[in-house]
Design an enzyme around this catalytic site. Structure first.
Site, PDB file in Angstrom:
ATOM      1  N   GLU A 106       0.839  -1.213   0.000  1.00 24.63           N
ATOM      2  CA  GLU A 106       0.000   0.000   0.000  1.00 24.63           C
ATOM      3  C   GLU A 106       0.869   1.257   0.000  1.00 24.63           C
ATOM      4  OE1 GLU A 106      -2.545   1.641  -0.393  1.00 24.63           O
ATOM      5  OE2 GLU A 106      -4.336   0.855   0.569  1.00 24.63           O
ATOM      6  N   ASP A 107       0.301   2.345  -0.498  1.00 23.60           N
ATOM      7  CA  ASP A 107       1.017   3.623  -0.448  1.00 23.60           C
ATOM      8  C   ASP A 107       0.908   4.260   0.930  1.00 23.60           C
ATOM      9  OD1 ASP A 107      -1.725   4.134  -0.762  1.00 23.60           O
ATOM     10  OD2 ASP A 107      -1.476   5.679  -2.288  1.00 23.60           O
ATOM     11  N   ASP A 110      -4.514   5.764   6.088  1.00 23.84           N
ATOM     12  CA  ASP A 110      -5.041   7.007   6.632  1.00 23.84           C
ATOM     13  C   ASP A 110      -6.111   6.638   7.676  1.00 23.84           C
ATOM     14  OD1 ASP A 110      -5.265   9.894   6.468  1.00 23.84           O
ATOM     15  OD2 ASP A 110      -7.078   9.639   5.293  1.00 23.84           O
ATOM     16  N   ARG A 172       1.890  12.405  -9.054  1.00 23.55           N
ATOM     17  CA  ARG A 172       2.368  11.046  -8.781  1.00 23.55           C
ATOM     18  C   ARG A 172       3.828  10.869  -9.185  1.00 23.55           C
ATOM     19  NH1 ARG A 172      -2.190   7.730  -7.644  1.00 23.55           N
ATOM     20  NH2 ARG A 172      -4.080   8.313  -8.753  1.00 23.55           N
TER      21      ARG A 172
END
Ligand code: IMP
Ligand code: MG
Length: 202
Positions: A106-107, A110, A172
């Protein structure tokens, strides 16, 4: 193109994590993963699109254990820089994961809603194991508790872009993690219609 020709740079307020820091930390994560999965057959790195594409590319080439890669895209309904929590799959895996050792890449985590949804969904497909590797984590924003097995960096509660992460599908391609100038967001909210169900891609 030199860095000074990148027009996106003028929107950057601050570089939070630079290229060297990313490189060093990803090397460490890959070493941990390679050690802990050593001898494992059927390792699958599952990249969550779009935000994790750059992280996956760098991590995968440093992991010494043979592995497959596959991709999944999820969207959450929300607007601006927050998500409402309703998650759905917009692109599913190509292969069956039953019996495979799945590592979600995952980036950023949150609220935790996206990952919570993905974990529940993937666990129902009987993988041999399911773990999570995220480049970034915002602990202050957590609404749902989710396990993280490999973590790049904890960051403060600020909206970040770069190294795969976007704002309105831009930024990005910045090679570092950055915070944008406030006027960049202000501009969007002025011009955007109040969209109750805008589809925010990961
Ligand atoms: P969560 O479901 O609230 O944990 O949000 C996870 C997803 O929201 C991530 O995979 C990102 O795509 C997006 N997201 C959350 N915070 C940021 C940010 O600071 N910058 C860019 N995208 C973010
Ligand atoms: Mg995103």
């Amino acid at each position: 193109m030199t860095e000074n020709e990148n027009v996106l740079l003028q929107d950057v307020k601050e570089v939070l994590i630079d290229e060297e820091q990313l490189k060093t930390r990803i090397r460490e994560l890959a070493a941990d993963i390679s050690r802990e999965y050593r001898g494992t057959e059927d390792l699958l790195l599952l990249c969550v699109l779009k935000g994790a594409y750059m992280f996956l590319a760098d991590l995968s080439r440093l992991v010494t254990v043979p592995h497959e890669v596959d991709f999944m895209a999820v969207s959450s309904y929300g607007h601006g820089t927050t998500s409402s929590g309703a998650v759905r799959i917009v692109l599913d895996l190509k292969e069956d994961i039953a019996g495979k050792h799945v590592l979600i890449v995952e980036d950023i985590i949150d609220s935790g809603r996206t990952l919570n949804y993905m974990r529940r969904n993937l666990l129902s497909r009987s993988p041999a194991s399911l773990r999570v590797c995220t480049l970034l984590n915002k602990p202050e924003r957590r609404e749902i508790d989710v396990p993280i097995d490999y973590l790049g960096f904890d960051i403060p509660d600020e909206f970040v872009v770069g190294y795969g992460l976007d704002f309105a599908q831009r930024y990005r391609n910045l090679p570092f993690i950055a915070v944008l100038k406030p006027e960049v967001f202000a501009h969007l909210f002025e011009t955007d219609e109040p969209a109750e169900e805008e589809l925010a891609e990961s």
